[in-house]
Design a protein around this motif. Structure first.
Motif, PDB file in Angstrom:
ATOM      1  N   THR A 146     -12.409  40.681  87.389  1.00 33.78           N
ATOM      2  CA  THR A 146     -11.650  39.458  87.654  1.00 33.78           C
ATOM      3  C   THR A 146     -12.266  38.736  88.846  1.00 33.78           C
ATOM      4  OG1 THR A 146     -10.103  40.657  89.087  1.00 33.78           O
ATOM      5  CG2 THR A 146      -9.497  40.418  86.760  1.00 33.78           C
ATOM      6  N   PRO A 147     -12.192  37.418  88.865  1.00 29.01           N
ATOM      7  CA  PRO A 147     -12.760  36.678  89.988  1.00 29.01           C
ATOM      8  C   PRO A 147     -11.885  36.828  91.222  1.00 29.01           C
ATOM      9  CG  PRO A 147     -11.655  35.167  88.515  1.00 29.01           C
ATOM     10  CD  PRO A 147     -11.620  36.512  87.840  1.00 29.01           C
ATOM     11  N   PRO A 148     -12.458  36.789  92.413  1.00 28.49           N
ATOM     12  CA  PRO A 148     -11.655  36.847  93.633  1.00 28.49           C
ATOM     13  C   PRO A 148     -10.857  35.555  93.803  1.00 28.49           C
ATOM     14  CG  PRO A 148     -13.950  36.421  94.160  1.00 28.49           C
ATOM     15  CD  PRO A 148     -13.895  36.699  92.687  1.00 28.49           C
ATOM     16  N   PRO A 149      -9.865  35.556  94.679  1.00 29.22           N
ATOM     17  CA  PRO A 149      -9.089  34.334  94.923  1.00 29.22           C
ATOM     18  C   PRO A 149     -10.008  33.174  95.315  1.00 29.22           C
ATOM     19  CG  PRO A 149      -8.021  36.212  95.970  1.00 29.22           C
ATOM     20  CD  PRO A 149      -9.356  36.700  95.473  1.00 29.22           C
ATOM     21  N   GLY A 150      -9.717  31.999  94.764  1.00 27.77           N
ATOM     22  CA  GLY A 150     -10.505  30.820  95.077  1.00 27.77           C
ATOM     23  C   GLY A 150     -11.675  30.592  94.147  1.00 27.77           C
ATOM     24  N   TRP A 151     -11.808  31.448  93.101  1.00 29.25           N
ATOM     25  CA  TRP A 151     -12.916  31.305  92.167  1.00 29.25           C
ATOM     26  C   TRP A 151     -12.394  31.333  90.737  1.00 29.25           C
ATOM     27  CZ3 TRP A 151     -17.772  30.285  93.933  1.00 29.25           C
ATOM     28  CH2 TRP A 151     -17.995  30.497  95.303  1.00 29.25           C
ATOM     29  N   LYS A 152     -13.124  30.650  89.834  1.00 30.54           N
ATOM     30  CA  LYS A 152     -12.756  30.589  88.422  1.00 30.54           C
ATOM     31  C   LYS A 152     -13.927  31.106  87.590  1.00 30.54           C
ATOM     32  CE  LYS A 152      -9.418  28.583  87.357  1.00 30.54           C
ATOM     33  NZ  LYS A 152      -7.999  29.000  87.210  1.00 30.54           N
ATOM     34  N   THR A 153     -13.610  31.873  86.535  1.00 29.53           N
ATOM     35  CA  THR A 153     -14.644  32.480  85.719  1.00 29.53           C
ATOM     36  C   THR A 153     -15.252  31.477  84.751  1.00 29.53           C
ATOM     37  OG1 THR A 153     -13.570  34.642  85.842  1.00 29.53           O
ATOM     38  CG2 THR A 153     -15.124  34.294  84.033  1.00 29.53           C
ATOM     39  N   VAL A 154     -16.598  31.472  84.706  1.00 30.88           N
ATOM     40  CA  VAL A 154     -17.329  30.693  83.707  1.00 30.88           C
ATOM     41  C   VAL A 154     -17.703  31.584  82.528  1.00 30.88           C
ATOM     42  CG1 VAL A 154     -19.390  29.302  83.265  1.00 30.88           C
ATOM     43  CG2 VAL A 154     -18.242  29.158  85.495  1.00 30.88           C
ATOM     44  N   GLY A 155     -18.209  32.780  82.816  1.00 26.32           N
ATOM     45  CA  GLY A 155     -18.609  33.689  81.749  1.00 26.32           C
ATOM     46  C   GLY A 155     -19.177  34.972  82.312  1.00 26.32           C
ATOM     47  N   HIS A 156     -19.570  35.871  81.419  1.00 30.65           N
ATOM     48  CA  HIS A 156     -20.138  37.160  81.809  1.00 30.65           C
ATOM     49  C   HIS A 156     -21.629  37.005  82.092  1.00 30.65           C
ATOM     50  CE1 HIS A 156     -16.534  39.525  80.956  1.00 30.65           C
ATOM     51  NE2 HIS A 156     -16.365  38.752  79.891  1.00 30.65           N
ATOM     52  N   ALA A 157     -22.112  37.802  83.027  1.00 28.89           N
ATOM     53  CA  ALA A 157     -23.526  37.733  83.423  1.00 28.89           C
ATOM     54  C   ALA A 157     -23.955  39.111  83.899  1.00 28.89           C
ATOM     55  CB  ALA A 157     -23.709  36.683  84.518  1.00 28.89           C
ATOM     56  N   GLU A 158     -25.157  39.185  84.474  1.00 27.41           N
ATOM     57  CA  GLU A 158     -25.677  40.422  85.051  1.00 27.41           C
ATOM     58  C   GLU A 158     -26.289  40.136  86.402  1.00 27.41           C
ATOM     59  OE1 GLU A 158     -28.508  42.206  82.484  1.00 27.41           O
ATOM     60  OE2 GLU A 158     -27.027  43.018  81.082  1.00 27.41           O
ATOM     61  N   THR A 159     -26.213  41.125  87.296  1.00 25.85           N
ATOM     62  CA  THR A 159     -26.898  41.003  88.569  1.00 25.85           C
ATOM     63  C   THR A 159     -28.395  41.211  88.350  1.00 25.85           C
ATOM     64  OG1 THR A 159     -26.664  43.363  89.059  1.00 25.85           O
ATOM     65  CG2 THR A 159     -24.879  41.899  89.782  1.00 25.85           C
ATOM     66  N   GLU A 160     -29.190  41.034  89.392  1.00 27.48           N
ATOM     67  CA  GLU A 160     -30.634  41.189  89.268  1.00 27.48           C
ATOM     68  C   GLU A 160     -31.032  42.599  88.849  1.00 27.48           C
ATOM     69  OE1 GLU A 160     -32.549  39.952  92.819  1.00 27.48           O
ATOM     70  OE2 GLU A 160     -32.121  37.822  92.507  1.00 27.48           O
TER      71      GLU A 160
END
Length: 295
Positions: A146-160
C-alpha cells in the motif's frame, strides 16, 4: 542542444499571461538553438518587442513527424488548443502558447519554463541549485502493498534489484487538477518529464501535441484518483468549461480553427461525461494506460 548566441536574463517576475501571449504572438522571433533530445524539431528561441524579451520554445510544423494514430491536424495546433482549454478552466496549468509564423514557417510558440538551457542543461530549472523538475517530489517507487500517506498508486513496478514495488505519485491538488484537465484533453502522453515545478510551488505542464483525439486515448501517470469522486473545485471548473464550449461561445468558435470538427465536438462530450459521472475516469481496456517511457 547547440549553444545559444547569448545568455538570456533570468526573469524574476513572469509576465502576466495576456502580456506573454501578446509578446509571443507579435514579438520578433529569433532562434537561439535546438533541443536535440526531442523527437520533433524543438527550438529554443526568444521573442522581443518594445524592449521586452521572453524566452520561448518554437516548434515549427515543418519539423513534425507524422503520427499514424493522429493523421489529422498538427501537433502545434493541438498544443495551442490545450493551452486555451487550460485557460478556460482558470487553472493556468500550461505555459502561454500561440500559433504564429517564424523563421521555419508556422509553428507553436510557448513561453519557456525556468532558466534557459545554456544556464541549466536540464532546461527546466528556476534556480541554479535545483533542477526544477520536481519529479522526486511528485513520483517515486515504494516497497510494500500500500502507498504511504500522501501518495497515490499508479501501478506495480520493480526496484532496480528486482524487488516488487509500487509506482506512486503525490496526492497533490496541483496534480489532481492536471488529471482532470488531461481527461478533458484526452492526453495520450502524460509523462512525468512533462511536468515542471518551481520553488514557489507552480506546476506547469508541457508537450500536448498528442491530445484531443475523438477516440478514447487517455494515457497518463496520474491514475491515482481513478474512479474517485471529483472535487468540488473540479466540478466548478468543468462547469465553467462547459459554458465556454456552449454554441457561440468564444472557445467553441476557436477550437474548430485548431482541431477537426469531430475532435472539437469530442471535447464538449468529454466535459459533459465527466460532469455526469462526477468521478475521475478509469483506464480503458483498448489502449495502454501508462505512456512509455513513463518519465
Amino acid at each position: 542542444m547547440s549553444a545559444p548566441e547569448r545568455v538570456p536574463t533570468e526573469r524574476v517576475t513572469p509576465l502576466p499571461t495576456a502580456a506573454a501571449r501578446d509578446l509571443l504572438a507579435h514579438g520578433t522571433l529569433t532562434v537561439r538553438g535546438r533541443i536535440r533530445n526531442a523527437s520533433n524539431a524543438v527550438l529554443f528561441a526568444t521573442v522581443d518587442a518594445d524592449g521586452e524579451t521572453l524566452d520561448c520554445v518554437y516548434k515549427p510544423v515543418a519539423g513534425e513527424r507524422p503520427l499514424w494514430d493522429f493523421p489529422d491536424g498538427t501537433l502545434a495546433a493541438r498544443e495551442v488548443a490545450a493551452f486555451e482549454v487550460s485557460e478556460a478552466t482558470g487553472w493556468s496549468l500550461i505555459p502561454p502558447t500561440v500559433l504564429r509564423d517564424g523563421p521555419y514557417g508556422e509553428g507553436m510558440c510557448q513561453a519557456w519554463v525556468g532558466l534557459p538551457p545554456d544556464r541549466d542543461p536540464s532546461g527546466s530549472s528556476d534556480d541554479e541549485d535545483d533542477d526544477g523538475s520536481g519529479l522526486g517530489e511528485l513520483f517515486t517507487l515504494v516497497e510494500g502493498g500500500t502507498p504511504p500517506p500522501g501518495w497515490k498508486t499508479v501501478g506495480h513496478a520493480e526496484t532496480e534489484d528486482g524487488r516488487p514495488a509500487l509506482f506512486v505519485h503525490a496526492d497533490d491538488p496541483r496534480l489532481r487538477r492536471l488529471a482532470v484537465l488531461d481527461a478533458v484533453l484526452n492526453n495520450a502522453d502524460r509523462k512525468g518529464g512533462h511536468l515542471l515545478t518551481s520553488r514557489d510551488g507552480r506546476l506547469q505542464a508541457i508537450d500536448h501535441g498528442v491530445t484531443f483525439h475523438a477516440e478514447d486515448k487517455l494515457r497518463t501517470l496520474l491514475w491515482g484518483w481513478a474512479g474517485e469522486p471529483l472535487t468540488g473545485e473540479a466540478v466548478a471548473a468543468l462547469r465553467v468549461l462547459r459554458d465556454a464550449l456552449a454554441d457561440g461561445a468564444p472557445l467553441a468558435r476557436r477550437l474548430p480553427q485548431l482541431l477537426t470538427p469531430a475532435e472539437a465536438d469530442a471535447v464538449r462530450g468529454r466535459v459533459g461525461a465527466l460532469l455526469a459521472a462526477g468521478r475521475h475516469p478509469l483506464p480503458g481496456g483498448d489502449w495502454p494506460a501508462i505512456p512509455w517511457p513513463p518519465l
